[in-house]
Design a protein around this motif. Sequence first.
Motif, short mmCIF file in Angstrom:
data_model
loop_
_atom_site.label_atom_id
_atom_site.label_comp_id
_atom_site.label_asym_id
_atom_site.label_seq_id
_atom_site.Cartn_x
_atom_site.Cartn_y
_atom_site.Cartn_z
N GLY A 51 -54.73 -3.01 -27.12
CA GLY A 51 -55.72 -2.44 -28.04
C GLY A 51 -55.82 -0.94 -27.98
N GLU A 68 -56.13 3.59 -31.68
CA GLU A 68 -57.27 2.72 -32.00
C GLU A 68 -58.51 3.60 -32.01
OE1 GLU A 68 -59.73 -0.13 -32.92
OE2 GLU A 68 -57.59 -0.56 -32.81
N GLU A 70 -61.66 3.21 -31.25
CA GLU A 70 -62.60 3.15 -30.13
C GLU A 70 -61.88 3.05 -28.79
OE1 GLU A 70 -65.27 -0.03 -30.91
OE2 GLU A 70 -66.20 0.99 -32.59
N VAL A 71 -60.71 3.67 -28.68
CA VAL A 71 -59.91 3.53 -27.46
C VAL A 71 -60.63 4.09 -26.23
CG1 VAL A 71 -58.56 5.64 -27.75
CG2 VAL A 71 -57.60 3.72 -26.50
N TYR A 73 -63.91 4.34 -25.68
CA TYR A 73 -65.01 3.44 -25.33
C TYR A 73 -64.48 2.16 -24.69
CZ TYR A 73 -68.97 0.30 -25.97
OH TYR A 73 -69.97 -0.61 -25.76
N ARG A 74 -63.43 1.59 -25.27
CA ARG A 74 -62.87 0.35 -24.74
C ARG A 74 -62.26 0.56 -23.36
NH1 ARG A 74 -59.48 -2.89 -28.93
NH2 ARG A 74 -59.17 -3.94 -26.97
N SER A 75 -61.61 1.69 -23.13
CA SER A 75 -61.02 1.93 -21.81
C SER A 75 -62.11 2.14 -20.76
CB SER A 75 -60.06 3.11 -21.85
OG SER A 75 -60.74 4.30 -22.13
N LEU A 77 -65.09 0.66 -20.82
CA LEU A 77 -65.60 -0.68 -20.52
C LEU A 77 -64.64 -1.44 -19.61
CD1 LEU A 77 -67.07 -1.93 -23.92
CD2 LEU A 77 -68.30 -1.18 -21.88
N ALA A 78 -63.35 -1.31 -19.86
CA ALA A 78 -62.37 -1.99 -19.02
C ALA A 78 -62.42 -1.47 -17.59
CB ALA A 78 -60.97 -1.82 -19.60
#
Length: 108
Positions: A51, A68, A70-71, A73-75, A77-78
């Motif tokens: 993603g 992406e 929201e990369v 933000y997603r990273s 969270l991960a």
Amino acid sequence: IATGCLRMVARILSCLFTTDSGDLTSAELVRRLHVSPAAVSTASRWAAEQGLIVRERGARGKQRYTLEREVGYRSMLASVRSNELLAELSDPEVTGAAKVKLLPKRRV
């Protein structure tokens, strides 16, 4: 998104972050990174599965890569999830590590 990043994926992401247009074709990535088309294809497939980037067919059927939206933000969270998992695994009560008795090393 796993913690850490493959070197080629990191190189592709840095190219996409620094480009003015926000997207690049696979041929442009090959030229900028001085790598084989197979290396770009493999790394971009992994990044898309995680993603991090979006793979799209552009004009004349060329593969185009964009970040992406929201990369970041997603990273983040991960990273939080993986830190929570590591904290759980390091807890002796959760892993049963307190009950494990290590045997002394034997000389062979």
